[in-house]
Design a protein around this motif. Structure first.
Motif, short mmCIF file in Angstrom:
data_model
loop_
_atom_site.label_atom_id
_atom_site.label_comp_id
_atom_site.label_asym_id
_atom_site.label_seq_id
_atom_site.Cartn_x
_atom_site.Cartn_y
_atom_site.Cartn_z
N ILE A 172 56.17 45.79 21.03
CA ILE A 172 55.86 47.22 20.99
C ILE A 172 55.12 47.56 19.71
N ASN A 173 55.54 46.96 18.61
CA ASN A 173 54.89 47.21 17.32
C ASN A 173 53.42 46.79 17.35
N ALA A 174 53.13 45.73 18.12
CA ALA A 174 51.74 45.27 18.22
C ALA A 174 50.90 46.16 19.12
N ILE A 175 51.55 46.84 20.06
CA ILE A 175 50.81 47.66 21.03
C ILE A 175 50.57 49.07 20.52
N ARG A 176 51.55 49.65 19.82
CA ARG A 176 51.46 51.08 19.49
C ARG A 176 50.30 51.34 18.54
N ASP A 177 49.38 52.18 18.99
CA ASP A 177 48.20 52.50 18.19
C ASP A 177 47.85 53.98 18.24
N GLY A 178 48.74 54.78 18.83
CA GLY A 178 48.49 56.22 18.92
C GLY A 178 47.76 56.64 20.18
N SER A 179 47.14 55.67 20.87
CA SER A 179 46.41 56.02 22.09
C SER A 179 47.13 55.56 23.35
N THR A 180 48.32 55.01 23.17
CA THR A 180 49.09 54.46 24.30
C THR A 180 50.42 55.18 24.39
N ASN A 181 50.77 55.63 25.59
CA ASN A 181 52.06 56.29 25.81
C ASN A 181 53.10 55.21 26.12
N ILE A 182 53.97 54.95 25.16
CA ILE A 182 55.00 53.92 25.29
C ILE A 182 56.35 54.61 25.42
N VAL A 183 57.09 54.27 26.48
CA VAL A 183 58.40 54.85 26.72
C VAL A 183 59.40 53.71 26.91
N THR A 184 60.54 53.80 26.27
CA THR A 184 61.57 52.78 26.40
C THR A 184 62.84 53.38 26.98
N VAL A 185 63.61 52.55 27.68
CA VAL A 185 64.95 52.93 28.11
C VAL A 185 65.86 51.79 27.68
N GLU A 186 66.86 52.12 26.83
CA GLU A 186 67.64 51.09 26.16
C GLU A 186 69.13 51.43 26.17
N ASP A 187 69.92 50.40 25.98
CA ASP A 187 71.37 50.57 25.86
C ASP A 187 71.93 49.46 24.96
N ILE A 190 60.89 58.21 34.02
CA ILE A 190 59.83 57.76 33.10
C ILE A 190 58.51 57.61 33.84
N LEU A 191 58.54 57.16 35.09
CA LEU A 191 57.31 56.98 35.86
C LEU A 191 56.58 58.31 36.08
N ARG A 192 57.27 59.43 35.91
CA ARG A 192 56.63 60.75 36.02
C ARG A 192 56.17 61.28 34.66
N GLN A 193 56.28 60.45 33.61
CA GLN A 193 55.89 60.86 32.27
C GLN A 193 54.55 60.27 31.83
N ASP A 194 53.76 59.82 32.78
CA ASP A 194 52.42 59.26 32.51
C ASP A 194 52.47 58.14 31.47
N PRO A 195 53.32 57.12 31.66
CA PRO A 195 53.40 56.04 30.67
C PRO A 195 52.31 54.99 30.87
N ASN A 196 51.91 54.36 29.78
CA ASN A 196 51.07 53.16 29.86
C ASN A 196 51.91 51.89 29.79
N VAL A 197 52.91 51.93 28.90
CA VAL A 197 53.80 50.78 28.70
C VAL A 197 55.24 51.26 28.81
N ILE A 198 56.04 50.50 29.56
CA ILE A 198 57.46 50.82 29.72
C ILE A 198 58.27 49.63 29.23
N LEU A 199 59.22 49.91 28.34
CA LEU A 199 60.14 48.88 27.87
C LEU A 199 61.52 49.16 28.46
N ILE A 200 62.07 48.18 29.15
CA ILE A 200 63.42 48.27 29.71
C ILE A 200 64.31 47.34 28.91
N GLY A 201 65.34 47.88 28.28
CA GLY A 201 66.17 47.06 27.40
C GLY A 201 66.71 45.82 28.07
N GLU A 202 67.13 45.93 29.33
CA GLU A 202 67.65 44.78 30.05
C GLU A 202 67.64 45.06 31.54
#
Length: 529
Positions: A246-261, A290-302
């Motif tokens: 995620i740190n390598a992807i985030r550049d301000g132009s990408t909507n990144i959303v994570t769901v974690e536990d 999250i799919l209704r939040q216009d994401p580019n990248v989705i991170l699922i904790g597990e």
């Protein structure tokens, strides 16, 4: 009390009071850590900073070692915490000291275990659990109650497991604590996961990926769709790798959303969602939102169940890059696990962009490591030839003040990267077995966890003993004969089906030669061109 970093630097003559003042002003202006600001201003060398931090850690560790027994004695005579949540001062300080001790040891977990005659305090450091203190058993209920208060748990409930969280500050560091209780024979056991929020996020290059694997992962992260999975057992560093991605992807132009536990570290510029099963906010339900939040990248904790797995693959199919983790022993086994979860084979074949399996091993201390012959048992455990035990070019732990006699300092990762090609995807879609997929991956050039580990052991980064500690015999990827294409048993230089020697084997005696070797260590023959 241990000195603050600035005071310690001035006392050692590495910094003048005026320079310290400039560094503090810059820290107030820009934020961050004082040491980083001093190095940025060229007021302090990285070497002096490292030495001062090591000295400061030693002082804090010694301070905790001396304080904890005294605080325990005071707490024994200081009474128990009341039901209203108040606690006697010695007990509060004792809990704080136990947590501070874990931070100075770089521990990932603190265990408070009830025994028949004592309260055991244990820390997990670099993957290994060791007992640090035996406190009076009479203190155990009071310590558990104090920790429950910190984690907002029910101190009156002692029959059921509970989970909670707390945030505190130690030595200027923001620390998140994940507190879990479990009823046992002698009382409640409490385990605390210690998350130091001051640690910077790792970069992909800082993970220790071999250059080909690093290039492959960077290519995966440039994709606009597909699913990338990081696999391994609990405590193998999967979340750290995901955060580095995620740190390598985030550049301000990408909507990144994570769901974690749970959310282990807060990442600026990333929308992070905490799972709340108690109110119905599961991984699957959060993913649909999250799919209704216009994401580019989705991170699922597990990925824990079939519903989450199928939604993740549907998201990958509809133009999202999905990153997640899974509990499997190696990369090829991930395919079988996904199918077991109920993901259709055609979805796995079409949208599994890559799988990264990993393990964590202790790193040799660079100050005291020494060359020598490894014990034969360590070589045989890894299915290596017996001649490996006679090779003096391997590295062994020694022990010195820098590593406090352990011979190891920190941890490094072992990796195995599977990028399915056309042949592997066809096998997956056709219902091939896990062994068939594993063989196809080996034919495609998969570098196994063992191979990566052997290369790092040969380079002096870790040891064969460590490889044997984290790798199971059934996780060793078989070699494929280059002449007939059949799987050759591990540990043998020749193919039992056609007699051809393995690529990279000594032409004289058959000893397996690592890439960096120019001569055979068993017989001295030169490596063929």
């Amino acid at each position: 009390m241990a000195k603050r970093l600035g005071e310690l630097l001035c006392a050692q003559g590495a910094l003048t009071p005026d320079a310290l003042g400039r560094g503090l002003d810059e820290q107030r202006r820009r934020g961050g850590l004082l040491g980083e600001r001093l190095v940025d201003l060229r007021l302090l060398s990285p070497g002096d900073l490292t030495a001062a931090l090591a000295r400061q850690t030693d002082l804090r560790r010694a301070e905790c070692d001396a304080a904890i027994p005294a605080l325990a004695a005071d707490a024994v005579s200081g009474g128990q915490p009341s039901a209203s949540g108040s606690a006697p001062a010695p007990l509060v300080r004792l809990v704080d000291a136990l947590i501070a001790k874990g931070l100075t040891m770089d521990a990932s977990d603190l265990h408070l275990e009830p025994a028949a005659d004592a309260c055991l305090v244990r820390y997990r450091v670099h993957g290994l659990l060791a007992t640090a203190f035996r406190l009076p058993s009479v203190l155990h209920p009071a310590l558990v109650s104090r920790l429950k208060i910190l984690g907002a748990l029910d101190i009156a409930e002692r029959r059921l497991p509970q989970d909670g969280a707390a945030r505190s500050t130690h030595a200027g560091h923001a620390v998140d604590l994940r507190i879990a209780s479990l009823p046992t024979q002698h009382g409640e056991k409490v385990v605390i996961r210690i998350l130091d929020q001051s640690r910077p996020l790792l970069t992909l290059s800082g993970l220790g990926l071999p250059p080909p694997d690093l290039a492959a992962v960077e290519g995966l992260l440039r994709r606009r769709n597909g699913i990338v999975l990081v696999t391994g057992p609990t405590g193998s560093g999967k979340t750290t790798t995901l955060y580095a991605m995620i740190n390598a992807i985030r550049d301000g132009s990408t909507n990144i959303v994570t769901v974690e536990d749970p959310i282990e570290y807060s990442i600026p510029g990333v929308t992070q969602v905490q799972v709340r099963p108690d109110i119905g906010l599961t991984f699957a339900r959060a993913l649909r939102a999250i799919l209704r939040q216009d994401p580019n990248v989705i991170l699922i904790g597990e990925i824990r169940d079939g519903e989450t797995a199928e939604i993740a693959f549907r998201a990958a199919m509809t133009g999202h890059l999905v990153l997640s983790t899974l509990h499997t022993n190696d990369a090829p086994a991930t395919i079988t696990r996904l199918i077991d979860l109920g993901v259709p084979r055609y979805l796995v074949a079409a949208h599994a962009a890559g799988v990264l399996a990993q393990r964590l091993v202790r790193a040799l201390c660079p100050a005291c490591r020494t060359r020598g012959r490894p014990p034969l048992a360590h070589a045989l455990q890894l299915a290596l030839p017996a001649a490996t035990g006679d090779d003096p070019a391997w590295w062994l732990p020694a022990g010195c003040p820098a590593c406090r006699g352990a011979g190891y300092q920190g941890r490094i990762s072992l990796f195995e990267t599977l990028i399915p090609d056309r042949a592997i995807r066809e096998q997956i879609g056709a219902g091939a077995s896990e062994d068939a997929v594993r063989t196809a991956a080996a034919r495609a050039g998969l570098v196994s966890l063992l191979s990566d580990g052997l290369a790092k052991a040969r380079a002096g980064l870790t040891t064969l003993e460590e490889l044997g500690r984290v790798l199971e015999p059934d996780e060793l990827i078989p070699s494929v004969c280059g002449a007939c294409g059949r799987v050759r048993p591990a540990g043998f230089p020749c193919c039992p089906f056609c007699g051809a020697r393995a690529a990279g084997a000594c032409p004289a005696c058959g000893q397996r030669l690592l890439e960096a070797w120019s001569h055979c260590p068993a017989c001295g023959a030169g490596r063929p061109p």
